[in-house]
Enzyme design. Structure first.
Site, PDB file in Angstrom:
ATOM      1  N   GLU A   1       0.829  -1.223   0.000  1.00 26.75           N
ATOM      2  CA  GLU A   1       0.000   0.000   0.000  1.00 26.75           C
ATOM      3  C   GLU A   1       0.858   1.266   0.000  1.00 26.75           C
ATOM      4  OE1 GLU A   1      -2.874  -0.579  -0.717  1.00 26.75           O
ATOM      5  OE2 GLU A   1      -3.706  -2.307   0.344  1.00 26.75           O
TER       6      GLU A   1
ATOM      7  N   HIS B   1      -2.831   2.475   8.284  1.00 28.92           N
ATOM      8  CA  HIS B   1      -3.951   1.719   7.708  1.00 28.92           C
ATOM      9  C   HIS B   1      -4.212   0.499   8.578  1.00 28.92           C
ATOM     10  CE1 HIS B   1      -6.420  -0.603   5.050  1.00 28.92           C
ATOM     11  NE2 HIS B   1      -5.485  -1.511   4.855  1.00 28.92           N
TER      12      HIS B   1
ATOM     13  N   HIS C   1      -7.569  -2.627   9.848  1.00 25.07           N
ATOM     14  CA  HIS C   1      -8.848  -3.302   9.573  1.00 25.07           C
ATOM     15  C   HIS C   1      -9.647  -3.450  10.868  1.00 25.07           C
ATOM     16  CE1 HIS C   1      -6.402  -5.702   6.261  1.00 25.07           C
ATOM     17  NE2 HIS C   1      -6.561  -4.432   5.926  1.00 25.07           N
TER      18      HIS C   1
ATOM     19  N   GLU D   1     -17.605  12.400  22.559  1.00 27.69           N
ATOM     20  CA  GLU D   1     -16.356  13.036  22.122  1.00 27.69           C
ATOM     21  C   GLU D   1     -16.077  12.983  20.618  1.00 27.69           C
ATOM     22  OE1 GLU D   1     -15.621  11.508  25.413  1.00 27.69           O
ATOM     23  OE2 GLU D   1     -14.057  12.815  26.247  1.00 27.69           O
TER      24      GLU D   1
ATOM     25  N   HIS E   1     -13.106  -2.782   3.560  1.00 25.40           N
ATOM     26  CA  HIS E   1     -11.695  -3.159   3.689  1.00 25.40           C
ATOM     27  C   HIS E   1     -11.121  -2.662   5.022  1.00 25.40           C
ATOM     28  CE1 HIS E   1      -7.462  -3.518   1.779  1.00 25.40           C
ATOM     29  NE2 HIS E   1      -7.344  -3.366   3.081  1.00 25.40           N
TER      30      HIS E   1
END
Ligand code: 13P
Ligand code: ZN
Length: 271
Positions: free
Chosen positions: A116, A139, A141, A169, A210
């Site tokens: 990525e 990144h 999941h 919040e 994803h």
């Protein structure tokens, strides 16, 4: 030369990957992180004239020429980073040609940076153009956020609004909201470009079905953004099958945003 295994930036990468794994956000090799480093700081640990090998990136990153990043390796498991940082992480510098990464340390088993990298470096360029202090792109999941992707509309305004409603919040932590991309093929320049486009406007971008991208000035800020979204998604998943009796009203969110003096997406509220 100091021992790089004691460098604060290596320790931060070890700590954050261990935490993300512990929280169940990064199964197997899921997730990746890139962290823009300060050249003077890296020079205390590495001879910057020594390039171990060169790795083509497959895209152009003109504004990042000469910049140094520590990046998780492709196929590497977050659970293993702390025990063996030199195999699971790498330090790269973007070469003069803007399309080659010079490996300065790491990827010891012959590995390479995350698949990525386009989304990471393109996001760094986009964030730096609006916030010169940005350092981290992350990144992951996260479980509840991913679950929510299957039962909630993937619309920026609607998703942000629902997340803001789930914890008091939320509107204070991510007043800029959450950008959303539809399902796209990952690991490509296309998803990188689409992510970077969103990153000009948002520090959080959901990749439909994803995961999520976060960007921030520090590791804590970036981790905290994703952690807060994931908490909100968890509350949503715990409550979405039950009748809603109470909710945080839009007027109350406005009061929060005004009291904490954050610039929020007014257009994401139904006032
Ligand atoms: P990498 O192992 O290449 O970092 O890929 C993991 C991932 O999450 C892909 O989106
Ligand atoms: Zn992923």
């Amino acid at each position: 030369m100091k021992n790089i295994l004691n460098a604060p930036f290596v320790k931060e990468m070890c700590d954050v990957t261990a935490n993300m794994y512990r929280l169940g956000w990064d199964e197997r090799n899921g997730g990746n992180i890139s962290y823009l480093l300060n050249e003077e700081e890296v020079a205390q640990y590495l001879d910057l004239s020594k390039v171990i090998r060169e790795i083509p990136t497959g895209f152009t990153a003109k504004s990042l020429v000469g910049k140094i990043f520590i990046v998780t390796g492709t196929g590497k498991y977050f659970k293993n980073v702390a025990a063996d940082p030199e195999t699971n992480l790498g330090i790269i510098r973007i070469k003069e040609d803007a399309t080659t990464a010079e490996l300065l340390w790491g990827y010891k088993d012959g590995g390479r940076f995350t698949s990525e990298l386009p989304a990471h470096l393109m996001s760094h360029m986009a964030r730096l153009s609006v916030d010169p202090q940005n350092r981290v792109v992350m990144h992951s999941h996260p479980t509840n956020l991913l679950a929510m992707n299957y039962v909630h509309e993937l619309d920026e305004a609607k998703l942000t609004h629902t997340l803001w409603e789930m914890c008091t919040e939320c509107i204070v932590v991510f007043p800029d909201g959450v950008g959303v991309l539809p399902w796209m093929l990952c690991g490509t320049n296309e998803i990188g470009e689409a992510t970077a486009e969103k990153m000009k406007e948002f520090r959080l971008v959901v990749w439909g079905m994803h995961g999520i991208y976060g960007a921030g000035k520090t590791m804590d800020e970036t981790f905290g953004l994703i952690e807060t979204v994931e908490k909100a998604a968890q509350i949503y998943m715990l409550t979405c099958n039950r009748p809603r009796v109470n909710t945080i009203k839009d007027e109350e969110m406005v009061r929060l945003a005004e009291f904490f003096k954050v610039k929020y997406r007014k257009d994401f509220l139904n006032l």
